[in-house]
Scaffold this active site. Structure first.
Site, short mmCIF file in Angstrom:
data_model
loop_
_atom_site.label_atom_id
_atom_site.label_comp_id
_atom_site.label_asym_id
_atom_site.label_seq_id
_atom_site.Cartn_x
_atom_site.Cartn_y
_atom_site.Cartn_z
N LYS A 19 0.82 -1.22 0.00
CA LYS A 19 0.00 0.00 0.00
C LYS A 19 0.85 1.27 0.00
O LYS A 19 0.47 2.27 -0.61
CB LYS A 19 -0.96 0.00 1.18
CG LYS A 19 -0.29 0.00 2.55
CD LYS A 19 -1.33 -0.05 3.66
CE LYS A 19 -0.67 -0.01 5.03
NZ LYS A 19 -1.68 -0.05 6.13
N ARG A 113 -8.22 -0.35 16.66
CA ARG A 113 -8.54 -0.05 15.28
C ARG A 113 -9.62 -1.05 14.89
O ARG A 113 -10.67 -1.08 15.52
CB ARG A 113 -7.29 -0.10 14.39
CG ARG A 113 -7.46 0.74 13.10
CD ARG A 113 -6.24 0.72 12.22
NE ARG A 113 -6.04 -0.56 11.57
CZ ARG A 113 -5.09 -0.78 10.67
NH1 ARG A 113 -4.25 0.16 10.33
NH2 ARG A 113 -4.96 -1.97 10.12
#
Length: 337
Positions: A19, A113
């Site tokens: 990413k 998260r």
């Protein structure tokens, strides 16, 4: 390759995370040649790019969105999930396409998260196992990214205990236990027994040779595989103290200054619109003073640089992500095959 071989000694497979380089096919191929088991990315667009370039790999989607369920089934072999509503949508499109999609359920172990709370995991997996065309292949967790919680013996044992709990509860085999990311380096290096952990998702430690827990260099790895070059557009002797009435700068910051006399100051044609300038570092004799949208101001201690020269910057992970994402920065690759 050094990292993949180190982890493989304890039977841990590595998913190479692409990413931060926007799914660059050249980097993806280098990761494959370095021994990663699959490629992982949070963006469907990047996975599409790698597939279109002919990259041969299994692809793991790190961030699964309800709105992208159709593309997830189309382009990804595995996805990380923590919501039944999203899994139902994945099941629908997988059944429509008559394919089986593999799922890793994320578990919350403190970083806050993504992840199913441990007390809800049995009920969650019970619902997942009823969905057609989905196969539960693993559970995983993510640490250090948001809350800064360090992977350690306790939370890794907790993850291993949870996979055993699920296997006993449902009489199934769960082959993958994905223990986290590059921040697991210290835990892995010191652990005599890694229990059921057998997969990690690595980006920063491979690409930048850094340990995210404290940004220390991992011995034997390169830290300058990615560098940023900026042109000097001004070189002048200036005071170290601003003169006039002071206010907040363009970014709402109130700076404090100390009088160090006159300085040789350089302006580099890069700024916060191009890159996370707080994640840049440069060579001996160059001190970054500050930055605005389009300019980085540097003290040139030895007065070695002039207009038209280039300054070389090393990048942190946040700087790498922002620089690779910037349309204003040209990307050039060397040692291409």
């Amino acid at each position: 390759m050094m990292l993949t071989e180190m982890y493989r000694k304890k039977s841990v497979l590595i998913s190479g995370v692409t990413k931060s380089v926007l799914g660059c096919p050249l980097v993806a191929q280098a990761l494959i040649e370095g021994g990663v088991d699959c490629l992982a990315d949070s963006r469907i667009e990047n996975i599409k790019k790698m597939r279109a370039a002919g990259i041969s790999s299994r692809f793991l989607l790190l961030r699964t969105a309800l709105s992208l369920a159709k593309d997830t089934i189309e382009y990804c072999d595995v996805s990380l999930n923590s919501e039944i509503k999203t899994l139902k949508r994945l099941s629908y499109f997988a059944k429509l396409k008559q394919v089986q999609h593999d799922v890793i359920v994320m578990v919350e172990l403190g970083d806050l998260r993504e992840g199913v709370m441990p007390d809800d995991l049995i009920a969650f997996v019970g619902k997942l196992l009823l969905l057609p065309n989905l196969r539960l292949i693993g559970i995983g967790t993510n640490l250090s990214c948001l809350g800064g919680v360090t992977p350690d013996t306790l939370n890794m044992k907790r993850l291993s205990d949870l996979v055993r709990l699920l296997e006993n509860e449902f009489s199934i085999d769960i082959p993958i236990v994905s223990g986290g990311n590059s921040a697991n380096y210290n835990w892995f290096s010191l652990a005599k027994d890694i229990d059921r952990i057998n997969q990690l998702r690595l980006g920063e430690s491979i690409l930048l040779g850094k340990n995210p827990v404290d940004r220390s260099t991992i011995e034997g790895l390169h830290t300058c595989a990615f560098q940023l070059f900026g042109e000097i557009i001004e070189s002048k002797l200036k005071p170290s103290m601003p003169f006039g009435n002071l206010c907040e700068n363009a970014y709402g910051e109130t700076k404090k200054y100390s009088d160090q006399g006159s300085q040789k100051r350089l302006i580099v044609a890069l700024g916060r619109q191009d890159v996370d300038t707080s994640g840049l570092s440069c060579g001996v004799g160059l001190n970054i003073i500050g930055s605005s949208s389009d300019h980085i101001v540097i003290e040139d201690v030895n007065s070695h640089y002039s207009v038209g020269d280039e300054v070389t910057f090393n990048l942190s992970y946040s700087a790498l992500v922002s620089a690779m994402s910037s349309p204003y920065i040209s990307k050039h690759y060397i040692n291409k095959r």
